[in-house]
Design a protein around this motif. Structure first.
Motif, PDB file in Angstrom:
ATOM      1  N   LEU A  31      23.244  11.370  38.558  1.00 59.66           N
ATOM      2  CA  LEU A  31      22.501  10.300  37.895  1.00 59.66           C
ATOM      3  C   LEU A  31      22.303  10.576  36.415  1.00 59.66           C
ATOM      4  N   GLU A  37      11.496  10.649  43.527  1.00 59.39           N
ATOM      5  CA  GLU A  37      12.369   9.761  44.280  1.00 59.39           C
ATOM      6  C   GLU A  37      13.212  10.511  45.305  1.00 59.39           C
ATOM      7  N   SER A  39      14.179  19.013  51.656  1.00 58.95           N
ATOM      8  CA  SER A  39      13.903  17.665  51.166  1.00 58.95           C
ATOM      9  C   SER A  39      12.474  17.250  51.494  1.00 58.95           C
ATOM     10  N   VAL A  81      20.802  15.850  37.585  1.00 57.91           N
ATOM     11  CA  VAL A  81      19.992  15.080  38.518  1.00 57.91           C
ATOM     12  C   VAL A  81      20.949  14.426  39.508  1.00 57.91           C
ATOM     13  N   PHE A  82      20.898  14.902  40.753  1.00 56.35           N
ATOM     14  CA  PHE A  82      21.751  14.373  41.809  1.00 56.35           C
ATOM     15  C   PHE A  82      20.932  13.476  42.731  1.00 56.35           C
ATOM     16  N   SER A  83      21.519  12.361  43.140  1.00 54.10           N
ATOM     17  CA  SER A  83      20.905  11.571  44.200  1.00 54.10           C
ATOM     18  C   SER A  83      21.098  12.305  45.514  1.00 54.10           C
ATOM     19  N   PRO A  84      20.379  11.924  46.570  1.00 61.35           N
ATOM     20  CA  PRO A  84      20.558  12.609  47.860  1.00 61.35           C
ATOM     21  C   PRO A  84      21.972  12.516  48.420  1.00 61.35           C
ATOM     22  N   ASN A  93      15.354  12.858  44.469  1.00 58.78           N
ATOM     23  CA  ASN A  93      16.575  13.354  43.844  1.00 58.78           C
ATOM     24  C   ASN A  93      16.501  14.860  43.658  1.00 58.78           C
TER      25      ASN A  93
END
Length: 320
Positions: A256, A228, A168, A248-251, A230
């Motif tokens: 998303l 962002e 990350s 597209v995955f959020s943390p 993601n």
């Protein structure tokens, strides 16, 4: 649901699969594993040139903080640095005195440490054979010690088949795509916390891929980060499940967005382009796809974790 991103083939198809991708600041590098070639696309002209040949089945590639280009050579069972003068340097650290397996994907952190998915491969390595292989397929990490020598550590003890890794942007989490599409494997996107001591904590499952009467679904094959933080991931296939997609995955694992791909079995993905808002995706059929993602882009400060040069903001071309 937002408008979908349209992808088109901008290079290929080549003989054999297209694999690792990395944006060097002005062009897109990508590996042809079976053809044993490293290629480069100039988006301004559309020209594709050969950068290296005889790359020993290099799969994943990644750029370091100062533009160093690293590759995971499955045929040689080693990590390698491709040097600007055309030569290369093997990172020949051992794990407890043993050779690792077949590195398939890489992610480089800000300290210069290389995290890599060390999977099993049914294809024998070239040259001298080192038996037996490791009795585990894990995420490993190599970093330089106080003498500037590479030292290798095992980071995961609960993986069967790690396929992709991604550190990350704040370097507090390691994302791992775990599992192959076969019975007895889970296909998961995992998040491992990275502790202050560099060790990994217990993972959280962000997403799971299922199975049905047609068999196990294919999970994630490649990942990169957007501005962002993601996780932008490619995976899937036409045999079952929702097909070949970019997710597209959020943390925390929320999906998303998702975009269908016009080709089957995507392998790796990376942002690039003049505004860092073009997503490039390689496929098992040897294609390089590209799609403009105006709502998503890589961080303009250079946080191209895993697939780009963070020290140069993704804009300074690395000499290869």
């Amino acid at each position: 649901m937002s408008d979908t991103v349209k992808f088109e083939c901008v290079a290929g198809p080549f003989d054999g699969p297209a694999n690792g991708v990395a944006w060097d600041g002005e062009g897109l590098l990508f590996a042809l594993m079976e053809a044993q070639r490293l290629m480069r696309l100039d988006p301004a002209t559309g020209d594709v040139s050969e950068v290296r040949k005889y790359t020993s089945r290099t799969n994943g590639i990644a750029l370091g903080m100062n533009g160093e280009l690293y590759g995971g050579q499955e045929a040689s069972r080693r990590l390698i640095e491709f040097l600007p003068d055309g030569s290369s340097h093997a990172i020949d650290a051992l794990l407890d005195g043993k050779h690792h397996n077949h590195p398939c994907d890489l992610s480089v952190d800000s300290s210069g440490a290389i995290w890599f998915a060390d999977a099993f491969s049914p294809v024998l390595a070239v040259g001298p054979q080192f038996f037996p292989p490791l009795d585990h397929a894990s995420v490993l990490r190599v970093a330089k010690d106080h003498r500037r020598a590479w030292v290798m550590r095992r980071m995961t003890y609960d993986t069967k088949a790690p396929r992709a890794v991604l550190v990350s942007a704040d370097e507090k989490t390691l994302y791992v795509a775990e599992g192959e599409p076969r019975h007895g494997h889970v296909r998961e996107l995992r998040a491992y916390p990275i502790g202050a001591d560099g060790e990994l904590g217990n993972y959280t499952v962000l997403h799971t891929f299922g199975a049905d009467g047609r068999g196990p679904q294919r999970g994630i094959a490649g990942m990169c980060l957007d501005a962002e933080g993601n996780i932008v991931a490619c995976g899937g296939w036409s045999r079952n499940g929702p097909g070949a997609l970019v997710y597209v995955f959020s943390p925390n694992g929320a999906v998303l967005e998702s975009w269908p791909l016009p080709a089957d079995m995507p392998n790796r993905c990376a942002f690039g382009g003049a505004d860092l808002d073009t997503l490039y995706v390689t496929t098992a059929a040897g294609e390089l796809l590209a799609g403009r993602t105006p709502r998503l882009r890589a961080d303009s400060q250079g946080r191209l974790t895993g697939n780009g040069c963070r020290s140069c903001g993704g804009r300074q071309q690395s000499s290869i």
